[in-house]
Design an enzyme around this catalytic site. Structure first.
Site, short mmCIF file in Angstrom:
data_model
loop_
_atom_site.label_atom_id
_atom_site.label_comp_id
_atom_site.label_asym_id
_atom_site.label_seq_id
_atom_site.Cartn_x
_atom_site.Cartn_y
_atom_site.Cartn_z
N CYS A 1 0.81 -1.21 0.00
CA CYS A 1 0.00 0.00 0.00
C CYS A 1 0.85 1.26 0.00
O CYS A 1 0.32 2.36 -0.15
CB CYS A 1 -0.95 0.01 1.20
SG CYS A 1 -0.10 0.01 2.79
N CYS B 1 -0.18 7.54 19.06
CA CYS B 1 0.80 7.12 20.06
C CYS B 1 0.14 7.15 21.43
O CYS B 1 -0.51 8.13 21.80
CB CYS B 1 2.00 8.07 20.03
SG CYS B 1 3.15 7.79 21.39
N CYS C 1 2.22 10.21 23.59
CA CYS C 1 2.14 11.65 23.30
C CYS C 1 0.97 11.99 22.38
O CYS C 1 0.82 13.15 21.99
CB CYS C 1 3.45 12.16 22.72
SG CYS C 1 3.74 11.70 21.01
N HIS D 1 -0.63 11.52 15.96
CA HIS D 1 -1.36 10.75 14.95
C HIS D 1 -0.36 9.88 14.19
O HIS D 1 0.66 10.38 13.72
CB HIS D 1 -2.07 11.70 13.98
CG HIS D 1 -2.62 11.00 12.78
ND1 HIS D 1 -3.77 10.21 12.85
CD2 HIS D 1 -2.20 10.94 11.50
CE1 HIS D 1 -4.00 9.72 11.63
NE2 HIS D 1 -3.08 10.14 10.81
N HIS E 1 -3.83 4.48 10.59
CA HIS E 1 -5.11 3.82 10.83
C HIS E 1 -4.90 2.31 10.94
O HIS E 1 -3.90 1.79 10.45
CB HIS E 1 -6.09 4.11 9.69
CG HIS E 1 -6.54 5.54 9.67
ND1 HIS E 1 -5.82 6.52 9.03
CD2 HIS E 1 -7.60 6.16 10.23
CE1 HIS E 1 -6.43 7.68 9.19
NE2 HIS E 1 -7.51 7.50 9.92
N ASP F 1 -7.95 -6.12 7.68
CA ASP F 1 -7.62 -6.98 6.53
C ASP F 1 -6.14 -7.38 6.54
O ASP F 1 -5.52 -7.55 5.50
CB ASP F 1 -7.98 -6.25 5.23
CG ASP F 1 -7.25 -4.91 5.09
OD1 ASP F 1 -6.40 -4.59 5.96
OD2 ASP F 1 -7.53 -4.18 4.12
N ARG G 1 -4.18 -4.79 10.16
CA ARG G 1 -3.16 -4.07 9.38
C ARG G 1 -3.06 -2.66 9.92
O ARG G 1 -3.94 -1.84 9.70
CB ARG G 1 -3.54 -4.05 7.90
CG ARG G 1 -2.65 -3.15 7.05
CD ARG G 1 -2.93 -3.34 5.56
NE ARG G 1 -4.29 -3.01 5.20
CZ ARG G 1 -4.67 -1.82 4.67
NH1 ARG G 1 -3.78 -0.88 4.43
NH2 ARG G 1 -5.94 -1.60 4.37
N CYS H 1 -1.61 0.58 9.41
CA CYS H 1 -1.07 1.30 8.26
C CYS H 1 -0.59 2.65 8.76
O CYS H 1 -1.38 3.51 9.13
CB CYS H 1 -2.19 1.44 7.23
SG CYS H 1 -1.69 2.27 5.74
ZN LIG Z 1 4.61 9.54 20.97
#
Ligand SMILES: [Zn+2]
Length: 137
Positions: free
Chosen positions: A71, A102, A105, A108, A111, A115, A123, A125
């Protein structure tokens, strides 16, 4: 391996994050951005080691849970520990997805999708820019 995620939660101001991170790391981890597929670090790397959070250095994923999902982003079937990451419902872009941050902290990361390969069928990703790789563990 004696890694633990039982570290204190990390909080920084927006200005501190901007100073600490590159613009691309800041955009992804603090503004929920996404790097373009096949452009970030690590998607095609299969060296042995540990992937840590770029924001707080917490261990997130091990190379032995990484697989080639085709991907264009680094993909893993499981985090280093259940509390290494937190899950959040994400309904942006007209999709219902599970966002991964995380656990230390709240950066982001990416996701998680249902699958993936055995043994978890998941997974994770993850944006390569949200992690730093530590070889050899
Ligand atoms: Zn972190």
């Amino acid at each position: 391996m004696a890694e633990t995620t039982a570290t204190p939660k990390v909080h920084r101001t927006d200005a501190e994050w901007k100073e600490l991170l590159t613009p691309e790391q800041y955009r992804i981890t603090r503004q929920h951005g996404t790097e373009r597929a096949f452009t970030g670090p690590y998607w095609d790397s299969f060296e042995t080691g540990l992937y840590r959070c770029v924001g707080c250095n917490a261990p997130l994923f091990r190379s032995d849970t990484k697989f080639d999902a085709g991907c264009g982003w680094p993909s893993y079937f499981e985090p280093v520990s259940p509390d290494a990451v937190t899950e959040h419902r994400d309904t942006t872009y007209g999709m219902v997805r599970t966002e991964i941050r995380c656990g230390t902290c709240e950066a982001h990361l990416g996701h998680v999708f249902p699958d993936g390969p055995p043994p978890t069928g998941l997974r994770y990703c993850i944006n390569g820019h949200s992690m730093v790789f530590e070889p050899g563990k």
